[in-house]
Design a protein around this motif. Structure first.
Motif, short mmCIF file in Angstrom:
data_model
loop_
_atom_site.label_atom_id
_atom_site.label_comp_id
_atom_site.label_asym_id
_atom_site.label_seq_id
_atom_site.Cartn_x
_atom_site.Cartn_y
_atom_site.Cartn_z
N ASP A 37 8.91 8.99 5.64
CA ASP A 37 9.29 8.01 4.67
C ASP A 37 10.60 8.11 4.69
O ASP A 37 11.62 8.51 5.20
CB ASP A 37 8.86 8.86 3.14
N THR B 48 9.65 3.74 1.18
CA THR B 48 8.24 3.53 1.96
C THR B 48 7.89 4.87 2.48
O THR B 48 8.52 5.69 2.77
CB THR B 48 8.34 2.64 3.23
N GLN B 49 6.45 5.36 2.17
CA GLN B 49 5.80 6.63 2.40
C GLN B 49 4.74 6.35 3.32
O GLN B 49 3.69 5.81 3.15
CB GLN B 49 5.45 7.16 1.22
N LYS B 50 4.92 6.76 4.62
CA LYS B 50 3.91 6.63 5.66
C LYS B 50 3.31 8.09 5.93
O LYS B 50 3.90 9.14 5.22
CB LYS B 50 4.41 6.31 6.92
N LYS B 51 2.50 8.35 6.56
CA LYS B 51 1.76 9.67 6.76
C LYS B 51 2.86 10.71 7.45
O LYS B 51 3.00 12.07 7.23
CB LYS B 51 0.40 9.77 7.76
N LYS C 47 0.74 -1.12 0.06
CA LYS C 47 -0.07 -0.09 0.02
C LYS C 47 0.81 1.09 0.11
O LYS C 47 0.67 2.08 -0.56
CB LYS C 47 -0.87 -0.14 1.01
N ASP C 48 2.03 1.37 0.98
CA ASP C 48 2.62 2.58 0.93
C ASP C 48 4.29 2.14 0.47
O ASP C 48 5.23 2.89 1.21
CB ASP C 48 2.35 3.15 2.02
N ARG C 49 4.62 1.09 -0.06
CA ARG C 49 5.83 0.81 -0.23
C ARG C 49 5.89 0.60 -1.96
O ARG C 49 5.31 -0.01 -2.57
CB ARG C 49 6.41 -0.52 0.41
#
Length: 938
Positions: free
Chosen positions: A580, A574-577, A517-519
């Motif tokens: 990253d 990886t991008q999180k809220k 989802k966010d990678r």
């Protein structure tokens, strides 16, 4: 030194304690809902006002859940003001009690529009500062500037922003490399053309941006390639008309200065014309009303410089400039910008230098007196075309062209002394050089998105060409004293014809694939090839024919060099809220092909480098961020370093080439921490960077018994540099003051070879600056800065030459507005030098002053009398510290003169809604000064 380290420790502890105290304060939070449906209201505007005077304390917008959070607030009583389109504004009192960190307001219902609030309508709330993910935004109306001030003066008032005397801008400890106007380039990449020409009055916001690459902006995936930039947004009502100025001045010693500008900004379109001419060392960027001069001294080691220096460079310069900048959004899909800039300059200079060459067993002293005349003409054109083919494809093309010509004449008189101060050699040299250098470069970036989110492909192509034709005349007469006391003389009279050509081409392919989802996985491949060729033909003078017709084979050479690289890499991002990161591995193959045509020999080298790549960004909150990155790369030797023929333009310093050089490889690390309290306008910014170089290219030096030096580039390892910046800003908003401190620490280790003996030089420098600004309404303002620079050099070969030296500086700048349109101003710069060579430890006091009178309706005219260097003490003193030498230099600078000038300011804007307020009876719940009115905001 003990006192120095004690001061540094106190500064560091004070900085940490100041920020810690700022963090140990309260917060207000709540959730906005529709009173009828109880649904959350996103993107509502929330402002917290001090109850005592209704000035802004903090502001925010609600998130998707209708929640808001206002942090870093001291205890006390506040008014919470909430607005949302279609709903009635809400005003309520909030109190933060000491010991109770959080004021939780829970759910706050808003009613639909129907009733006004105390007969006060607030059309727009604009806090002085807003903190976004990668942007710090300042509302220009909250920072007062003088009538007809330029953007540079506005920048000086922003917390965390420094503007040096030469116009260089630092934001949060980092050098600003690009200025954008409404997101568009303004005269290419030169920040000074915008900051020294655009009036501050037209500015709506100043945005400090960690600008991402075009690739990262397209994919939304941070590739770690950022640069500090500033975006200037223009007020909407200043995009319907045109503005500019015309200035002309004349003064003592036939000094003159003139400048003109005309701008027309519209929605989606910018058009600007600039022109200037002067002989007062102005680079041509600055309006006469911002003209100023500095003096003092500097310390230099490699690229590091501390202290102050004369504005406009050393010497006396006459300069003519002109240019045009144009940009337009022809549609949502097509955006075009371009500029042309012309510069013609003539500089006369006198230069005295004293240099110690540190040999393993002795020290040679070299003293030089030089006189030079430089003339240069430069034409520069650049363009940027952005075309959005469709929602999935885009293309960016950025061509540029440069054409420059120049002539340099330099006469030197010199002498060299041995370790016992005995004469070793002396002589004179005369060098005349004419050159022409056209160059062209273009970059094209094609980007494609796929239907699957996160899957992208991009191709970056760049092509460049450069050519240089140079004709040099080299004449010298030299006297040498041999060890037995006998002397002999020799002379040189030669002409050098040098032609060099270069062509480079590169392709970079990037593909990203979402795996979770966010990678994302990112695959890259890059190929680059650069070709350079140089022909150097040296002719000796033939007295019989009075012509240079005798080819000197030993000083002539034809040379070709081809350097190509292939690099492949894979990384996971990886991008999180709130954070990253990325980690990857790269491999690079390098091929170097040197072809010495004259000697008919060829050298080929092949190298392989493995290096990881990594980046990490973490947001503790909206106002505190941490970032880290590592990057590796090669640096190829230049043609002059590779070409194996001597350069004897200086008979005491003969430079050889080395065709066996290998490319250097750099490992670069960076760690940064930014924290900004937008309520109290406190800021703390720290950056640490380190660079470790293998196969670094340095000059190995050999000195003979006659004091002559032969230098040849070689590869060495063991060199590194560590640098840190610490910036702390502590404005006292109610008193209209700003207290700032900036600390720079640099440690540099270089490797040297002197007469075949390997050594190293360790150089440590610390620069500490404090500044204090005060503004009292529109009556007067002043700014003061104090700084100290320490530099210590340690030599492994000659430890008795280890040295410490200090440079102290102080500046004061004040302006006072008087009745009837009069303004007086004064600025003082004082510099104290210690630890330099005899005759160079000069104290310098630079005093400038002016008086001006506004004339005509709406102050459209300005008469100004300026006096520069009134104490007639301006000097330029610099110290250079190298691997095996210490050098002090004093150059000619512009000294005392006066200038009287007239300026006319042109402002023609169409009628537009400027926003503002509608007030009812006195005593309304929210005073007018707490709302936006005629460009002034919270």
């Amino acid at each position: 030194m003990k006192n120095f380290w004690l001061i540094l420790a106190v500064v560091t502890l004070w900085t940490h304690d100041t920020w810690s105290q700022a963090r140990q304060q309260g917060q207000v939070k709540g959730i906005l809902t529709d009173k009828s449906t109880r649904q959350p209201l996103a993107d509502a505007s929330v402002a917290l006002l001090y109850a005592r005077d209704s000035s802004m304390a903090a502001s925010a917008f609600t998130d998707k859940k209708g929640a808001f959070l206002l942090e870093d607030l001291p205890s006390g009583t506040y008014k919470l003001y909430i607005t949302f389109l279609g709903y009635q504004p809400r005003l309520q009192t909030v109190e933060i009690i000491p010991g109770h960190v959080t004021a939780n307001l829970d759910s706050i219902p808003l009613e639909k529009t129907g009733v006004t609030l105390g007969e006060v309508e607030i059309t727009e709330i604009k806090p002085p500062i807003r903190v976004k993910k990668d942007t710090l935004e300042f509302n220009a109306g909250s920072f007062k500037t003088r009538q007809n001030a330029v953007v540079e003066e506005l920048l000086k008032k922003l917390p965390g922003v420094e503007v040096a005397s030469d116009g260089t801008i630092k934001a949060q400890g980092e050098t600003v490399k690009k200025i954008l106007v409404d997101g568009k380039p303004f005269f290419g990449d030169d920040p000074k053309l915008a900051t020294k020409n655009l009036p501050a009055e037209i500015v709506d916001k100043i945005q400090l941006i960690d600008k991402k690459s075009d690739q990262a902006q397209f994919t939304g995936i941070n590739d770690g390639q950022t640069e500090k930039a500033i975006n200037i947004t223009i007020k909407k009502d200043r995009k319907k008309g045109y503005f500019g100025r015309v200035s002309a001045g004349y003064g003592s010693d036939d000094r003159f200065a003139t400048s003109a500008s005309l701008n027309r900004f519209r929605e989606g379109q910018q058009l600007s014309f600039l022109g200037s001419g002067n002989n007062v060392n102005n680079q041509g960027y600055t309006d006469l009303n911002a003209l100023s001069f500095g003096g003092g001294s500097g310390m230099r080691r490699g690229g590091f410089r501390g202290g102050m220096s004369s504005i406009g460079g050393n010497g006396i310069t006459r300069n003519w400039t002109g240019g045009v900048n144009y940009s337009e959004d022809f549609s949502k899909k097509l955006k075009v910008s371009g500029s042309y800039f012309f510069n013609d300059s003539r500089t006369e200079n006198l230069r005295n230098s004293s240099r110690q060459n540190l040999l393993p067993d002795t020290t040679y002293y070299y003293n030089q007196h030089a006189q030079s005349l430089n003339t240069n003409t430069n034409h520069n054109m650049n363009m940027r075309v952005e075309y959005e083919i469709d929602s999935m494809h885009s293309l960016i093309v950025s061509p540029s062209f440069n054409y420059s010509t120049g002539k340099n004449v330099q006469d030197n008189r010199y002498e060299s002394l041995g370790g016992k101060q005995q004469l070793v050699n002396s002589g004179t040299t005369r060098n005349i050089s004419d050159n022409t250098a056209p160059s062209f470069f273009t970059d094209a970036l094609f980007r494609k998105k796929f239907h699957k989110e996160g899957r992208t492909f991009s191709a970056n192509l760049n092509i460049g060409y450069n050519n240089s034709d140079q004709e040099n005349f080299n004449k010298s007469g030299n006297l040498f004293i041999q060890p037995n006391g006998e002397d002999y003389t020799d002379s040189i009279d030669q002409r050098n014809d040098i032609t060099s050509r270069g062509f480079n081409m590169g392709v970079r392919l990037t593909y990203t694939e979402p795996v979770f989802k966010d990678r994302f996985l990112e695959f890259t491949y890059a190929w680059n090839r650069s070709y350079t060729a140089s022909d150097k033909l040296t002719y000796d003078y033939n007295a019989a024919k009075e012509a240079y017709d005798r080819l000197n084979d030993s000083l002539s050479n034809s040379f070709e060099n081809t350097f190509s690289t292939q690099q492949a890499g894979v990384s996971i991002r990886t991008q999180k809220k709130g954070y990253d990161y990325s980690a990857g591995l790269n491999i690079q193959f390098s091929d170097l092909d040197n072809n010495n045509i004259s000697l008919d020999n060829r050298l080929r080298q092949h190298t392989v480098n493995f290096f990881p790549s990594a980046s990490f960004n973490y947001a503790f909150s909206n106002s505190r961020r941490l970032r880290f990155f590592y990057r590796g790369g090669t640096q190829q030797p230049s043609v002059s370093q590779l070409q194996p023929v001597p350069d004897n333009s200086n008979p005491l310093y003969v430079q050889l080439g080395n065709p066996d050089l290998k490319p250097a490889f750099n490992n670069n690390f960076s760690l940064g921490y930014n924290a900004f309290d937008h309520a109290g306008m406190r800021g703390f910014f720290a950056n640490v960077s380190a660079s470790f170089t293998s196969n670094k290219i340095i000059n190995a030096n050999y000195f003979d018994s006659l004091g002559r030096q032969v230098s040849q580039p070689v590869n060495v390892s063991g060199a590194y540099n560590i640098n840190s910046n610490l910036v702390n800003t502590f404005p006292l908003k109610r008193e209209h003051t700003s207290i700032n401190s900036a600390t720079n620490l640099n440690y540099n280790r270089d490797v040297s070879y002197t007469n075949g003996i390997k050594g190293n030089t360790n150089n440590f420098s610390v620069t500490q600056h404090f500044s204090f600004n005060y503004v009292y309404q529109e009556l007067f303002d002043f700014a003061t800065t104090a700084g100290v620079n320490y530099n210590g050099a340690r030599y492994s070969i000659q430890q008795n030459n280890n040295t410490n030296y200090f440079n102290y500086s102080f500046s004061f700048d004040m302006n006072v507005n008087l009745p009837l349109g009069f303004i007086i101003g004064v600025d003082l710069d004082y510099t104290l030098n210690t630890g330099l060579a005899e005759g160079y430890n000069q104290d310098v006091a630079m005093l400038n002053a002016f008086v001006s009178k506004s004339v005509f309706r709406n102050q459209q005219g300005l008469i100004k009398l300026q006096g520069f260097d009134l104490l007639n003490q301006n000097v330029s003193i610099n110290r250079n510290v190298g691997e095996n030498y210490i050098e002090d230099i004093q150059s000619r600078v512009l000294q005392r003169f006066c200038l009287i000038s007239f300026s006319y300011f042109l402002n023609r804007f169409g009628n537009s809604d400027k926003g503002g307020i509608k007030t009812g009876r006195p005593g309304s719940a929210v005073p007018a000064r707490a709302v936006r009115a005629r460009g002034q905001a919270l």
